[in-house]
Structure formats: structure tokens, C-alpha cells
Design a protein around this motif. Structure first.
Motif, PDB file in Angstrom:
ATOM      1  N   VAL A 179      -8.863 -26.999  26.489  1.00 29.05           N
ATOM      2  CA  VAL A 179      -7.429 -27.149  26.738  1.00 29.05           C
ATOM      3  C   VAL A 179      -6.758 -27.866  25.569  1.00 29.05           C
ATOM      4  CG1 VAL A 179      -5.712 -28.270  28.214  1.00 29.05           C
ATOM      5  CG2 VAL A 179      -7.645 -27.074  29.244  1.00 29.05           C
ATOM      6  N   ALA A 180      -7.418 -28.898  25.048  1.00 27.79           N
ATOM      7  CA  ALA A 180      -6.862 -29.633  23.909  1.00 27.79           C
ATOM      8  C   ALA A 180      -6.751 -28.741  22.680  1.00 27.79           C
ATOM      9  CB  ALA A 180      -7.733 -30.856  23.603  1.00 27.79           C
ATOM     10  N   ALA A 181      -7.783 -27.928  22.446  1.00 29.71           N
ATOM     11  CA  ALA A 181      -7.766 -27.012  21.304  1.00 29.71           C
ATOM     12  C   ALA A 181      -6.658 -25.976  21.461  1.00 29.71           C
ATOM     13  CB  ALA A 181      -9.118 -26.312  21.168  1.00 29.71           C
ATOM     14  N   LEU A 182      -6.502 -25.466  22.682  1.00 31.39           N
ATOM     15  CA  LEU A 182      -5.450 -24.492  22.950  1.00 31.39           C
ATOM     16  C   LEU A 182      -4.069 -25.109  22.735  1.00 31.39           C
ATOM     17  CD1 LEU A 182      -4.862 -21.607  24.042  1.00 31.39           C
ATOM     18  CD2 LEU A 182      -4.778 -22.630  26.333  1.00 31.39           C
ATOM     19  N   ALA A 183      -3.912 -26.347  23.187  1.00 35.40           N
ATOM     20  CA  ALA A 183      -2.634 -27.037  23.006  1.00 35.40           C
ATOM     21  C   ALA A 183      -2.333 -27.249  21.529  1.00 35.40           C
ATOM     22  CB  ALA A 183      -2.659 -28.377  23.738  1.00 35.40           C
ATOM     23  N   LEU A 184      -3.350 -27.631  20.741  1.00 31.93           N
ATOM     24  CA  LEU A 184      -3.153 -27.857  19.309  1.00 31.93           C
ATOM     25  C   LEU A 184      -2.737 -26.566  18.614  1.00 31.93           C
ATOM     26  CD1 LEU A 184      -3.307 -29.596  16.780  1.00 31.93           C
ATOM     27  CD2 LEU A 184      -5.776 -29.141  16.687  1.00 31.93           C
ATOM     28  N   GLU A 185      -3.426 -25.460  18.924  1.00 33.35           N
ATOM     29  CA  GLU A 185      -3.061 -24.176  18.324  1.00 33.35           C
ATOM     30  C   GLU A 185      -1.628 -23.782  18.675  1.00 33.35           C
ATOM     31  OE1 GLU A 185      -6.603 -21.115  17.620  1.00 33.35           O
ATOM     32  OE2 GLU A 185      -6.311 -21.578  19.736  1.00 33.35           O
ATOM     33  N   THR A 186      -1.279 -23.976  19.929  1.00 31.06           N
ATOM     34  CA  THR A 186       0.051 -23.583  20.390  1.00 31.06           C
ATOM     35  C   THR A 186       1.134 -24.395  19.699  1.00 31.06           C
ATOM     36  OG1 THR A 186      -0.852 -22.985  22.562  1.00 31.06           O
ATOM     37  CG2 THR A 186       1.532 -23.315  22.416  1.00 31.06           C
ATOM     38  N   VAL A 187       0.955 -25.708  19.661  1.00 30.13           N
ATOM     39  CA  VAL A 187       1.933 -26.582  19.012  1.00 30.13           C
ATOM     40  C   VAL A 187       2.033 -26.257  17.519  1.00 30.13           C
ATOM     41  CG1 VAL A 187       2.429 -28.969  18.351  1.00 30.13           C
ATOM     42  CG2 VAL A 187       1.718 -28.449  20.688  1.00 30.13           C
ATOM     43  N   ALA A 188       0.894 -26.053  16.879  1.00 25.14           N
ATOM     44  CA  ALA A 188       0.885 -25.740  15.445  1.00 25.14           C
ATOM     45  C   ALA A 188       1.657 -24.450  15.166  1.00 25.14           C
ATOM     46  CB  ALA A 188      -0.553 -25.620  14.940  1.00 25.14           C
ATOM     47  N   ASP A 189       1.438 -23.433  15.977  1.00 24.57           N
ATOM     48  CA  ASP A 189       2.138 -22.156  15.776  1.00 24.57           C
ATOM     49  C   ASP A 189       3.636 -22.292  16.011  1.00 24.57           C
ATOM     50  OD1 ASP A 189      -0.064 -20.731  15.003  1.00 24.57           O
ATOM     51  OD2 ASP A 189      -0.498 -19.920  16.981  1.00 24.57           O
ATOM     52  N   LEU A 190       4.016 -22.980  17.083  1.00 27.84           N
ATOM     53  CA  LEU A 190       5.442 -23.147  17.380  1.00 27.84           C
ATOM     54  C   LEU A 190       6.147 -23.916  16.266  1.00 27.84           C
ATOM     55  CD1 LEU A 190       5.318 -23.969  21.201  1.00 27.84           C
ATOM     56  CD2 LEU A 190       6.114 -21.855  20.126  1.00 27.84           C
ATOM     57  N   GLN A 191       5.506 -24.959  15.767  1.00 26.61           N
ATOM     58  CA  GLN A 191       6.101 -25.739  14.685  1.00 26.61           C
ATOM     59  C   GLN A 191       6.202 -24.906  13.412  1.00 26.61           C
ATOM     60  OE1 GLN A 191       3.670 -29.280  14.429  1.00 26.61           O
ATOM     61  NE2 GLN A 191       4.756 -30.291  16.104  1.00 26.61           N
ATOM     62  N   MET A 192       5.201 -24.086  13.150  1.00 27.65           N
ATOM     63  CA  MET A 192       5.237 -23.237  11.958  1.00 27.65           C
ATOM     64  C   MET A 192       6.316 -22.163  12.078  1.00 27.65           C
ATOM     65  SD  MET A 192       4.276 -22.564   8.942  1.00 27.65           S
ATOM     66  CE  MET A 192       2.781 -23.519   8.641  1.00 27.65           C
ATOM     67  N   HIS A 193       6.478 -21.598  13.261  1.00 26.79           N
ATOM     68  CA  HIS A 193       7.522 -20.585  13.453  1.00 26.79           C
ATOM     69  C   HIS A 193       8.906 -21.173  13.187  1.00 26.79           C
ATOM     70  CE1 HIS A 193       4.574 -17.825  14.737  1.00 26.79           C
ATOM     71  NE2 HIS A 193       4.486 -18.189  16.009  1.00 26.79           N
ATOM     72  N   ARG A 194       9.143 -22.368  13.695  1.00 24.07           N
ATOM     73  CA  ARG A 194      10.442 -23.014  13.477  1.00 24.07           C
ATOM     74  C   ARG A 194      10.656 -23.323  12.004  1.00 24.07           C
ATOM     75  NH1 ARG A 194       9.286 -25.844  18.479  1.00 24.07           N
ATOM     76  NH2 ARG A 194       8.499 -27.624  17.285  1.00 24.07           N
ATOM     77  N   PHE A 195       9.591 -23.753  11.331  1.00 22.91           N
ATOM     78  CA  PHE A 195       9.683 -24.066   9.909  1.00 22.91           C
ATOM     79  C   PHE A 195      10.009 -22.821   9.089  1.00 22.91           C
ATOM     80  CE2 PHE A 195       7.344 -24.042   5.840  1.00 22.91           C
ATOM     81  CZ  PHE A 195       8.057 -25.023   5.168  1.00 22.91           C
ATOM     82  N   ILE A 196       9.309 -21.725   9.372  1.00 17.51           N
ATOM     83  CA  ILE A 196       9.515 -20.488   8.614  1.00 17.51           C
ATOM     84  C   ILE A 196      10.945 -19.975   8.767  1.00 17.51           C
ATOM     85  CG2 ILE A 196       8.875 -18.036   8.528  1.00 17.51           C
ATOM     86  CD1 ILE A 196       5.999 -18.888   9.105  1.00 17.51           C
ATOM     87  N   ALA A 197      11.508 -20.191   9.943  1.00 22.48           N
ATOM     88  CA  ALA A 197      12.865 -19.690  10.202  1.00 22.48           C
ATOM     89  C   ALA A 197      13.934 -20.421   9.400  1.00 22.48           C
ATOM     90  CB  ALA A 197      13.174 -19.799  11.695  1.00 22.48           C
ATOM     91  N   THR A 198      13.623 -21.640   8.921  1.00 21.35           N
ATOM     92  CA  THR A 198      14.656 -22.439   8.249  1.00 21.35           C
ATOM     93  C   THR A 198      14.252 -22.932   6.863  1.00 21.35           C
ATOM     94  OG1 THR A 198      13.824 -24.468   9.309  1.00 21.35           O
ATOM     95  CG2 THR A 198      15.540 -23.239  10.473  1.00 21.35           C
ATOM     96  N   ARG A 199      13.050 -22.607   6.400  1.00 21.29           N
ATOM     97  CA  ARG A 199      12.570 -23.175   5.145  1.00 21.29           C
ATOM     98  C   ARG A 199      13.345 -22.643   3.944  1.00 21.29           C
ATOM     99  NH1 ARG A 199       6.736 -20.022   4.418  1.00 21.29           N
ATOM    100  NH2 ARG A 199       7.595 -17.912   4.438  1.00 21.29           N
ATOM    101  N   ARG A 200      13.340 -23.438   2.896  1.00 19.53           N
ATOM    102  CA  ARG A 200      13.929 -23.004   1.628  1.00 19.53           C
ATOM    103  C   ARG A 200      12.806 -22.460   0.745  1.00 19.53           C
ATOM    104  NH1 ARG A 200      13.381 -28.624   1.059  1.00 19.53           N
ATOM    105  NH2 ARG A 200      12.144 -29.210  -0.783  1.00 19.53           N
ATOM    106  N   PRO A 201      13.107 -21.677  -0.271  1.00 21.54           N
ATOM    107  CA  PRO A 201      12.064 -21.118  -1.146  1.00 21.54           C
ATOM    108  C   PRO A 201      11.165 -22.200  -1.736  1.00 21.54           C
ATOM    109  CG  PRO A 201      14.155 -20.041  -1.570  1.00 21.54           C
ATOM    110  CD  PRO A 201      14.452 -21.185  -0.639  1.00 21.54           C
ATOM    111  N   GLY A 202       9.859 -22.015  -1.600  1.00 20.02           N
ATOM    112  CA  GLY A 202       8.895 -22.956  -2.154  1.00 20.02           C
ATOM    113  C   GLY A 202       8.616 -24.164  -1.301  1.00 20.02           C
TER     114      GLY A 202
END
Length: 297
Positions: A179-202
Motif C-alpha cells: 500500500v505504501a509503495a502504491l501510494a508513493l507511485e501515485t503521488v509521484a505521478d500526480l506531482q509529475m503530471h502537474r509539473f509537466i503541465a506548467t513547467r518552463r523549458p529546461g
């Protein structure tokens, strides 16, 4: 080709692949070993996906195979072994495995843009093989990951075929780890998705769980397979070999996947050198403070 049309073609390929594997299990020669029957069916289905990959010139046809097949193999073994439906260990393990499979598959569907996209690592693998690119495609991109995941499923096979062993503390530990591993993967993906949507080049991701590990998604993935190993050990105390798949997964991420990701990030994002100095490569830990003496070159 549109995204919806691409996903439809991939879905059709998977239906055919699963049907081919099932046909082998139903009408193929009986080896007398459930694990071997499952392995052969797994490889038959893999060859179907490989053929679809070659037809469309895109090895990302295989990407979802990693998470689609494990629950199907698990249930095949469980049904064929006539395991008890009241086996608590089995259902605890399957709750983790199913949640992992659904989450990972859904995440892939969400992020797959269409047939024009292929995982950049596949081109690297084929390019390094030169004229043997098709062999690298078959063995390195399709067959090897299938064998890798199958090794990770060895403890699942143990649980499916040894139902009735007393439930113990190790089962609870395995479930918590999963469950902890699943939670870590889920949080990591959600945070990365939000980052990709707003990141600047580089710009480099270095917040949230990504500030504690440069590859938290891989940490979570290894945690899932560790949980499977713990369930297997609980079902067969002393069977240390149930962790062979876990060790193989860890080795693949540390020796293949992560080095490729690190090299690409360093080449494409100068800021990543600062992240390397401060953030743990793999196991999460608090990030180091900025050191003015460690300037970029």
C-alpha cells in the motif's frame, strides 16, 4: 492517427494476444507444471504484441503489457490450482496487485498521446544493436521485460498454489509495504503530471516526493515487487528464492532504466546537475542544502 484510434488498435492487439495465450492454455500441450504453462502462454502473448509493434513501427505497443498481464496470470494459477476462496493472504495480495495494475495501466492510457509517440529508450536500444535492431527489439524490449515481470510473479504463484498457510505478521507487513509503495507511485505521478503541465523549458522537477528521490516512481515500483516477495515468503517460510524477481527488478532499474534517464536529463537540462548534488538517486531521504561551493560548470 488520432489518440483514440491508436488506443483502439492497441486494445485490439491486446485482445488478440490474451486470446492467443488463453488458447495455448486450453488447447496446447499440458506440461504438467502450472508455472511453465503460464510462462509459455505469456511468451505467446508477447510474440503477438511484438508482431503488432513491428507492423505499426512502434514498440510502445508493449508498454501496457507490464501491468495488464500479471493479474490475468495470477488468476489463472489460482483457478487452476483450485485455491480456497477464503484464503485471506490471497485476497490481501491481489488487492495490492490489482490496484497496482489498474493504476499503472490507467496512467499509461492517460499519458499516451498516440501512435506517433514511442518511448525514446526503445530507439536507443535498437540503435545500439545496429543491424541486429530487430533482435534487440524482440529480446530487449519485449521478451526480457516479460521474463522480468514473470520472475516478479514467482511469489504470486507460490501464494496461489499454497493456499491455506496460516496468516501471520509477515502478511500484514507485506500488505503495508504494498500500500505504501502504491501510494508513493501515485503521488509521484500526480506531482509529475502537474509539473509537466506548467513547467518552463529546461525546468527540472525537484519538489514534493521528487525532492527526496530523483526516481520515486521506481522506488514505488520496486516496493510493489518487494511486497509480492513478502507475501510469497509468508506462504512458504524459508523460501528465500521468492525474492529473485524483486532483486531482478531492482537491478534493472538501478543498472539500466535509471542510468538512461540520468544521462538524458543531464544532456537536456543543465539544472539537473544541481539536483544530482542535492537529491538522492533512489532511496528517499531529505535533500541536501544548497552548497555555494558546488557551482555548475
Amino acid at each position: 492517427m488520432s489518440r483514440s484510434a491508436s488506443l483502439l488498435r492497441i486494445t485490439i492487439a491486446y485482445v488478440i494476444a490474451i486470446a492467443a495465450g488463453l488458447a495455448w492454455l486450453v488447447w496446447g500441450p499440458d506440461t504438467g507444471q502450472l508455472w511453465l504453462d503460464g510462462l509459455i502462454a505469456d511468451l505467446v502473448a508477447t510474440l503477438v504484441i511484438f508482431a503488432a509493434s513491428r507492423m505499426h513501427g512502434n514498440s510502445s505497443f508493449y508498454d501496457a503489457y507490464w501491468s495488464v498481464i500479471p493479474p490475468l496470470l495470477a488468476f489463472y494459477w489460482w483457478v487452476a490450482a483450485d485455491a480456497g476462496v477464503n484464503d485471506t493472504r490471497w485476497w490481501l495480495m491481489m488487492a495490492v496487485l490489482l490496484a497496482w495494475a489498474i493504476r499503472l495501466t490507467a496512467n499509461w492510457v492517460r499519458t499516451f498521446p498516440g501512435m506517433h509517440h514511442e518511448d525514446w529508450r526503445y530507439a536507443v536500444v535498437r540503435g545500439r544493436a545496429g543491424r541486429f535492431g530487430i533482435v534487440a527489439d524482440l529480446m530487449g524490449i519485449h521478451v526480457f521485460p516479460t521474463l522480468q515481470v514473470f520472475a516478479g510473479l514467482v511469489p504470486v504463484y507460490v501464494v496461489a498454489t499454497r493456499a491455506g498457510e496460516p496468516l501471520g505478521l509477515l502478511d500484514i507487513v507485506a500488505f503495508v509495504v504494498g500500500v505504501a509503495a502504491l501510494a508513493l507511485e501515485t503521488v509521484a505521478d500526480l506531482q509529475m503530471h502537474r509539473f509537466i503541465a506548467t513547467r518552463r523549458p529546461g525546468q527540472v522537477m525537484q519538489s514534493g516526493v521528487w525532492s527526496w528521490s530523483r526516481h520515486p516512481n521506481y522506488v514505488g515500483e520496486c516496493g510493489i515487487w518487494l511486497a509480492m516477495g513478502l507475501f510469497g515468503l509468508a506462504a512458504w517460510p524459508g523460501a528465500w528464492w521468492v525474492f529473485v524477481g524483486t532483486a531482478a527488478m531492482l537491478a534493472m532499474f538501478l543498472l539500466v532504466s535509471i542510468p538512461l534517464m540520468e544521462q538524458r536529463s543531464l544532456e537536456r537540462r543543465p539544472e539537473y546537475r544541481d539536483v544530482v548534488q542535492r537529491v538522492s538517486l533512489f532511496l528517499p531521504r531529505p535533500p541536501k542544502k544548497n552548497d555555494p561551493s558546488l557551482s555548475r560548470t
